[in-house]
Motif scaffolding. Structure first.
Motif, short mmCIF file in Angstrom:
data_model
loop_
_atom_site.label_atom_id
_atom_site.label_comp_id
_atom_site.label_asym_id
_atom_site.label_seq_id
_atom_site.Cartn_x
_atom_site.Cartn_y
_atom_site.Cartn_z
N GLU A 27 113.34 41.03 13.03
CA GLU A 27 112.30 40.25 12.35
C GLU A 27 111.42 41.16 11.49
O GLU A 27 110.61 40.69 10.71
N ASN A 62 118.79 46.52 13.92
CA ASN A 62 119.13 45.23 14.50
C ASN A 62 119.41 44.22 13.38
O ASN A 62 118.53 43.93 12.57
N THR A 108 126.54 38.14 5.39
CA THR A 108 126.33 39.01 6.55
C THR A 108 126.20 40.44 6.04
O THR A 108 126.65 40.77 4.94
N ALA A 153 112.72 30.87 10.66
CA ALA A 153 113.91 31.49 10.06
C ALA A 153 114.56 30.54 9.07
O ALA A 153 115.00 30.94 8.00
N ARG A 197 119.45 41.24 13.56
CA ARG A 197 118.58 40.07 13.74
C ARG A 197 117.11 40.46 13.71
O ARG A 197 116.24 39.74 14.22
#
Ligand code: URA
Length: 331
Positions: free
Chosen positions: A179, A175, A146, A41, A177
């Motif tokens: 991936e 989500n 954000t 990340a 977060r």
């Protein structure tokens, strides 16, 4: 030599473009391990950060015209008053209420178009992509924004003419977060009504595709190139893509996913700045700002051409490998 099936697919896309254009005219006229993940990340963050940092070097030249009638990749976002960035302070305020300002679309700056290089081209490629300065208001240069900041900055967007017909802005869902991120083209009728991407028939198929990959919609993030519904589900136009693109790029910067799946030509061509037809882009790993990107067919296309689902599934299986998943696995 080109595979004749590719030509058939391309022809089918052209026919679909035409169908959507006619529909629109009709409507308009009639009415890994966590440790590794953290390290990766950080690496992704470093390369993604480049998109909010104004480039000192020239951007790559606009891709040459593809020998196909596919729409061209849009121009890079110009820093014009319409796409640009009011003061940071304003950006952090809550979005203005829809009633606060009349919906008058700005006159979007027309991209400079190159003369048609050959017959049969439907769209022209912008001759020169202006430097991309993706710094959104409210986003401190070099810092990861954000999703909330980006949504606030989008506000009650009137940066292009799509604002006049939309019922809801369809920002993105999932989500923060994630991936794995799926990028589609633009909202359809159901999405416009609900303000959520991929909830109509194409969305049902996308949900099944996500589940077949061993994920749920809550695991991933889903968004679109344009955040407002093009009337009659016509294709998004270059000025509309240009106006919306900084928000998509900022969303990807905020998310810093491990893999992006670009659904259809608009997502793939916009992110990659490559006007190669989706029939040739699909199934080949590419890179978007240091992040792996897999172009594949759009679910709406798969609904019309179910015989192509096999190819899309092969593409998604390549994505699953990155996440160490086998078909049928759910962890
Ligand atoms: N098609 C898209 O590209 N996006 C949506 O949100 C719905 C349909």
């Amino acid at each position: 030599m080109n595979d004749p099936r590719d030509s058939a697919e391309e022809l089918s896309e052209v026919v679909e473009d035409l169908r959507r254009h006619l529909l629109w005219q009709e409507e308009a006229g009639g009415r890994e391990l966590l440790v590794d993940a953290a390290k990766q990340a950080a690496e992704r963050s470093a390369s993604l950060r480049a998109i909010v940092t104004p480039r000192s070097t020239k951007p790559p030249a606009a891709p040459g015209r593809a020998a196909s009638p596919e729409p061209a990749a849009p121009a890079e976002a110009p820093t014009t008053p319409s796409a640009a960035v009011p003061a940071r302070a304003r950006a952090l305020e809550a979005p203005p209420s829809p009633a606060a300002a009349p919906r008058t679309p700005p006159t979007a700056p027309a991209p400079q178009l190159a003369p048609a290089a050959s017959k049969g081209m439907l769209l022209d490629v912008p001759q020169q992509a202006p430097p991309y300065s993706g710094v959104l208001p409210g986003v401190v240069e070099g810092e990861r924004p954000t999703l909330d900041q980006i949504r606030r900055e989008l506000g009650d967007c009137q940066r292009c003419k799509l604002c006049t017909g939309r019922k809801n802005i369809v920002f993105g869902v999932g989500n923060p977060r994630a991936e794995l991120v799926f990028v589609g083209e633009g909202p359809g009728e159901q999405e416009d009504l609900k303000g959520v991407p991929f909830v109509g028939p194409a969305g049902e198929l996308l949900t099944k595709m996500i589940q077949a990959m061993g994920f749920s919609r809550d695991d991933v993030y889903i968004c679109n190139v344009v955040k407002c519904r093009p009337p009659g589900n016509r294709n998004p136009e270059p000025d509309e893509i240009t106006a919306c693109e900084p928000f998509l790029r900022s969303q990807l910067l905020a998310l810093q996913p491990k893999v992006i799946v670009a659904l259809g030509k608009f997502a793939a061509q916009t992110l990659l700045r490559d006007s190669t037809p989706i029939t040739r882009l699909r199934g080949q790993w590419r890179e978007y700002q240091g992040v792996k990107l897999m172009p594949t067919f759009h679910p709406a296309y798969l609904l019309r051409s179910p015989q192509e689902k096999k190819k899309a599934w092969e593409d998604l299986q390549q994505v699953m490998k990155i996440f160490g998943r086998q078909p049928g696995s759910r962890s």
